[in-house]
Scaffold this active site. Structure first.
Site, PDB file in Angstrom:
ATOM      1  N   SER A 108       0.812  -1.209   0.000  1.00  0.00           N
ATOM      2  CA  SER A 108       0.000   0.000   0.000  1.00  0.00           C
ATOM      3  C   SER A 108       0.857   1.275   0.000  1.00  0.00           C
ATOM      4  CB  SER A 108      -0.955  -0.043   1.198  1.00  0.00           C
ATOM      5  OG  SER A 108      -1.979   0.897   1.067  1.00  0.00           O
ATOM      6  N   ASP A 318      -8.150  -6.111  -5.491  1.00  0.00           N
ATOM      7  CA  ASP A 318      -7.874  -4.853  -4.807  1.00  0.00           C
ATOM      8  C   ASP A 318      -8.551  -3.713  -5.545  1.00  0.00           C
ATOM      9  OD1 ASP A 318      -6.867  -2.850  -3.227  1.00  0.00           O
ATOM     10  OD2 ASP A 318      -4.797  -3.043  -3.920  1.00  0.00           O
ATOM     11  N   HIS A 377      -6.141  -6.467  -1.439  1.00  0.00           N
ATOM     12  CA  HIS A 377      -5.059  -5.542  -1.107  1.00  0.00           C
ATOM     13  C   HIS A 377      -3.991  -6.211  -0.250  1.00  0.00           C
ATOM     14  CE1 HIS A 377      -3.515  -1.469  -0.847  1.00  0.00           C
ATOM     15  NE2 HIS A 377      -3.473  -1.523   0.479  1.00  0.00           N
TER      16      HIS A 377
END
Length: 398
Positions: A108, A318, A377
């Site tokens: 991220s 994601d 994610h």
């Protein structure tokens, strides 16, 4: 689990995202470390492949802390400088790692931090101010180019039936507002627009998960807490809502209890008595507000041009850092072998018995890309075994 000492084992540094989420807690316990939230052995820990080190950063995340607000970082360059201070101390204290392959893995917002840290570390290696061997930077579902993600959210959600045509136009219109602010380098206002865009997407999709599009209404592990509080949060600022959406909910009660209990006891007097796990994470997040929307694919370019191995891996499901956006920022690279990479063959990789395709891979020279199926994610959490296999491929241990 017990791991025998092996001087050829690589070392992996894991950097969490947020900014404000932590590596020693969330990354270690919830994703890839040797123990899970119940302190049971994790079957697919990355410790099977390499030695692991977790650093809570930016300073103020996890158990790290500042005594003065002036010590908080406000951009990724400063984060990189703090990580360099850690690296110089670490490799001096542990000279056995100076000649081992050292990999920076992340997730991220950790991607922005990892690219910058990788650049600064390679600078220091080149000028002789640190002895280390940077073997690669691995960018997992990384926030490298904000607007390439924001601009593809509507298209992605429309393609999987979360939006109809009218809603697609509404979402694209809001994204265009954010793009204009970025174009004019109004970074603080652009971040506010990003938060508003997320609010809008939540309203249009009945709360699709930012971390796994097959989940909705807060049913994934990470957004439950936020969803349950969403009605109360509407009265709060965009900044507060955005923090709770992406950072606050990661610090579950179970993780907080573990970190402030048994784990804290293990650290002993290293952590001052007045410091609580994650207590400064909101301040960390807020201090970076003016840097959220700045892209740093040029930093990735810098690494590639200098011969540093760069790997991108992305979860199919994601939303926030979707693969469509990754494809766009990869096309922005100025690296001389970009076109060869873009035109390289994309091949599949499967389970040992060939019964299930786990994902796809492509690469050229020192850039590789792994498309990981059925993952959102948090790739290591969603598909532990395929994620471990990708780590083996990256580190040459496959």
């Amino acid at each position: 689990m017990t791991v025998k000492s092996d001087p050829t084992r690589p070392l992996i540094l894991w950097l969490q995202g947020g900014p404000g989420s932590d590596s020693t807690g969330f990354g270690n316990i919830e994703e890839l470390g040797p123990k899970d939230i119940n302190l049971q052995d994790r079957n697919n820990t990355w410790l099977q492949v390499a030695d692991l080190v977790f650093v809570d950063n930016p300073v103020g995340a996890g158990f790290s802390y500042v005594d003065s607000n002036s010590a908080f970082t406000t951009n990724v360059k400063q984060i990189g400088q703090d990580l360099m201070a850690w690296a110089k101390a670490f490799f001096k204290k542990h000279p056995e790692y100076q000649t081992r392959d050292f990999y920076i893995f992340c997730e991220s917002y950790g991607g922005k931090m990892s690219a910058e840290f990788g650049k600064q570390l390679q600078d220091a290696i080149d000028d002789g101010s640190i002895k280390a061997k940077l073997a690669g930077v691995a960018l997992g579902d990384s926030w490298i180019s904000s607007m390439d993600f924001v601009n593809t959210w509507p298209e992605y959600l429309y393609s999987v039936s979360y939006l109809d045509g009218k809603q697609l136009d509404t979402a694209n219109s809001k994204a265009a507002e954010c793009q204009k602010l970025v174009d004019n380098k109004k970074w603080y206002d652009a971040t506010t627009c990003w938060g508003q865009m997320e609010d809008l997407i939540g309203q249009l999709t009945a709360g699709v998960s930012w971390y796994n599009i097959l989940k909705s209404g807060g049913t994934d592990d990470w957004s439950k807490k936020f969803s349950l509080k969403s009605n109360k949060l509407r009265k709060f600022s965009v900044k507060q809502r955005t923090f709770d959406r992406h950072i606050g909910h990661l610090q579950s009660d179970a993780l907080n209890d573990l970190m402030n209990g048994k784990i804290r006891q293990k650290f002993g007097s290293t952590i001052p008595a007045n410091i609580r796990f994650g207590a400064q994470s909101s301040a960390v997040f807020n201090q970076q507000w003016g840097d959220f929307m700045t892209p740093n694919y040029d930093t990735v370019d810098n690494l590639l041009k200098r011969g540093v191995n760069v790997t991108v891996f992305n979860g199919q499901l994601d939303l926030i850092c979707n693969t469509l956006g990754v494809e766009l920022w990869l096309k922005r690279l100025q690296w001389e072998h970009r076109d060869e990479f873009l035109n390289s063959a994309k091949t599949s990789f499967s389970s040992p018995d060939q019964s299930q395709v786990w994902g796809f891979q492509k690469g050229f020279k020192n850039l590789k890309f792994f498309y990981i199926l059925r993952a959102g994610h948090m790739v290591a959490h969603d598909v532990p075994w395929p994620a471990l296999e990708v780590v083996k491929k990256i580190t040459g241990k496959a």
